[in-house]
Scaffold this motif. Structure first.
Motif, short mmCIF file in Angstrom:
data_model
loop_
_atom_site.label_atom_id
_atom_site.label_comp_id
_atom_site.label_asym_id
_atom_site.label_seq_id
_atom_site.Cartn_x
_atom_site.Cartn_y
_atom_site.Cartn_z
N GLU A 196 0.81 -1.22 0.00
CA GLU A 196 0.00 0.00 0.00
C GLU A 196 0.84 1.27 0.00
O GLU A 196 2.02 1.25 0.33
N GLU A 197 0.17 2.35 -0.40
CA GLU A 197 0.73 3.71 -0.33
C GLU A 197 -0.36 4.60 0.25
O GLU A 197 -1.54 4.37 0.01
N ARG A 198 0.05 5.62 0.99
CA ARG A 198 -0.90 6.63 1.48
C ARG A 198 -0.39 8.00 1.07
O ARG A 198 0.76 8.33 1.32
N TRP A 199 -1.28 8.78 0.45
CA TRP A 199 -0.95 10.12 -0.03
C TRP A 199 -1.81 11.15 0.68
O TRP A 199 -3.03 10.99 0.78
N LEU A 200 -1.19 12.22 1.15
CA LEU A 200 -1.88 13.33 1.80
C LEU A 200 -2.11 14.43 0.77
O LEU A 200 -1.17 14.87 0.11
N HIS A 201 -3.36 14.87 0.67
CA HIS A 201 -3.73 15.97 -0.23
C HIS A 201 -4.31 17.09 0.63
O HIS A 201 -5.48 17.02 1.04
N PRO A 202 -3.52 18.11 0.95
CA PRO A 202 -4.00 19.18 1.84
C PRO A 202 -4.74 20.29 1.09
O PRO A 202 -4.72 20.36 -0.14
N GLY A 203 -5.39 21.16 1.89
CA GLY A 203 -5.92 22.41 1.38
C GLY A 203 -7.29 22.40 0.74
O GLY A 203 -7.54 23.14 -0.20
N TYR A 204 -8.21 21.62 1.25
CA TYR A 204 -9.58 21.63 0.72
C TYR A 204 -10.49 22.40 1.66
O TYR A 204 -10.45 22.22 2.87
N LYS A 205 -11.33 23.27 1.06
CA LYS A 205 -12.31 24.02 1.84
C LYS A 205 -13.66 23.35 1.73
O LYS A 205 -14.12 23.04 0.64
N VAL A 206 -14.28 23.13 2.88
CA VAL A 206 -15.65 22.63 2.90
C VAL A 206 -16.51 23.79 3.38
O VAL A 206 -16.39 24.23 4.52
N GLU A 207 -17.35 24.32 2.47
CA GLU A 207 -18.21 25.44 2.79
C GLU A 207 -19.64 24.96 2.93
O GLU A 207 -20.05 24.01 2.26
N LEU A 208 -20.39 25.63 3.80
CA LEU A 208 -21.81 25.33 3.96
C LEU A 208 -22.61 26.42 3.27
O LEU A 208 -22.38 27.60 3.50
N PHE A 209 -23.53 26.01 2.41
CA PHE A 209 -24.37 26.93 1.64
C PHE A 209 -25.80 26.83 2.13
O PHE A 209 -26.33 25.73 2.30
N THR A 210 -26.45 27.99 2.32
CA THR A 210 -27.82 27.99 2.85
C THR A 210 -28.79 27.26 1.93
O THR A 210 -29.72 26.61 2.40
N ASP A 211 -28.57 27.33 0.60
CA ASP A 211 -29.50 26.66 -0.31
C ASP A 211 -29.29 25.15 -0.38
O ASP A 211 -30.02 24.46 -1.07
N ASP A 212 -28.32 24.64 0.35
CA ASP A 212 -28.10 23.19 0.40
C ASP A 212 -28.31 22.65 1.82
O ASP A 212 -27.84 21.58 2.16
N ALA A 213 -29.03 23.40 2.63
CA ALA A 213 -29.26 22.99 4.02
C ALA A 213 -29.96 21.64 4.10
O ALA A 213 -29.67 20.85 5.01
N GLU A 214 -30.83 21.34 3.14
CA GLU A 214 -31.50 20.04 3.16
C GLU A 214 -30.50 18.90 2.96
O GLU A 214 -30.59 17.85 3.58
N GLY A 215 -29.51 19.10 2.09
CA GLY A 215 -28.47 18.09 1.87
C GLY A 215 -27.68 17.80 3.12
O GLY A 215 -27.32 16.65 3.41
N TYR A 216 -27.40 18.84 3.92
CA TYR A 216 -26.68 18.65 5.19
C TYR A 216 -27.59 17.97 6.21
O TYR A 216 -27.15 17.12 6.98
N TYR A 217 -28.87 18.36 6.19
CA TYR A 217 -29.85 17.73 7.09
C TYR A 217 -29.93 16.23 6.83
O TYR A 217 -29.91 15.42 7.76
#
Length: 188
Positions: A56-77
Motif C-alpha cells: 500500500e501507499e498513502r498520499w496526503l492531499h492538503p488544502g480543501y475548503k468545505v463550505e456550507l451553503f444555505t440553499d443546500d441545508a437540506e443536503g446537510y440535514y
C-alpha cells in the motif's frame, strides 16, 4: 457585498492498495479514500507521499475548503440525520504522473451534502465516504437548525377520487350495468 460562509479546511488521505486473489489478473492496484482530516499548518499545500510498502501507499492531499451553503441545508440535514454522517469526496485519477512515478488519485471536492454526492454519483464520478467526526457534525447541524426549513408534506388525494377523463381530456364515466342491445337476451 460578499457574505462569509461557514468553512472548515481539511486534508484528504488517499490509499493505494494491492489487490489480491483472482481480481489481480485484471488490476493489481486500486485507489480508495482513506480519511479526511482537519487541515494543519504542517501539511503544507502540495500532495505528498506519507507511507509506502509493498502492499500500500498513502498520499496526503492538503488544502480543501468545505463550505456550507444555505440553499443546500437540506443536503446537510439528510447527512446529519442518518445513522452514520460522513464526508463525501469526489476524486479522479490524475492524467499525468506529475508528483509520482505513476498517475495517482487526486481528490477534487470534499462536501458534507447528500445532494452534492448524489449529483456526482449520477454523473458516474468516483465518490467515496468516510465517517465525519462528532464536532464537525455538530457544527453542520447547528447550521442546519439555523437555515433549514422543512417543507410541509402535502396530502396526496387518493386516486379513487380523481375525475375520469378520456385520452382527449373529456369527462368519462364507468358503469357496471350491462350494455343494451347487440346480443340475445333471454335465449335459452
Amino acid at each position: 457585498m460578499s457574505v462569509a460562509r461557514p468553512t472548515v479546511e481539511v486534508a484528504v488521505v488517499m490509499r493505494r492498495e494491492r489487490i489480491e486473489g483472482v481480481m489481480s489478473r485484471w488490476q493489481t492496484w486500486r485507489w480508495v479514500l482513506d480519511d479526511v482530516l482537519a487541515q494543519e499548518p504542517g501539511f503544507g499545500q502540495a500532495p505528498r507521499l506519507l507511507y509506502k510498502n509493498d502492499s500500500e501507499e498513502r498520499w496526503l492531499h492538503p488544502g480543501y475548503k468545505v463550505e456550507l451553503f444555505t440553499d443546500d441545508a437540506e443536503g446537510y440535514y439528510l447527512n446529519g440525520t442518518t445513522g452514520a454522517p460522513c464526508w463525501f469526496v469526489l476524486w479522479r485519477m490524475e492524467e499525468t504522473a506529475a508528483i509520482a512515478d505513476e498517475p495517482i488519485a487526486r481528490p477534487e471536492v470534499v462536501t458534507l451534502s447528500y445532494h452534492d454526492a448524489g449529483r456526482w454519483l449520477d454523473a458516474q464520478e468516483n465518490v467515496e465516504q468516510v465517517p465525519a467526526p462528532k464536532p464537525v457534525i455538530e457544527w453542520m447541524m447547528a447550521f442546519v437548525h439555523e437555515h433549514y426549513v422543512q417543507e410541509p408534506k402535502r396530502r396526496k388525494r387518493p386516486e379513487s377520487f380523481r375525475t375520469l377523463t378520456d385520452r382527449f381530456g373529456n369527462p368519462a364515466s364507468v358503469t357496471t350495468e350491462k350494455k343494451r342491445g347487440g346480443g340475445q337476451e333471454g335465449a335459452s
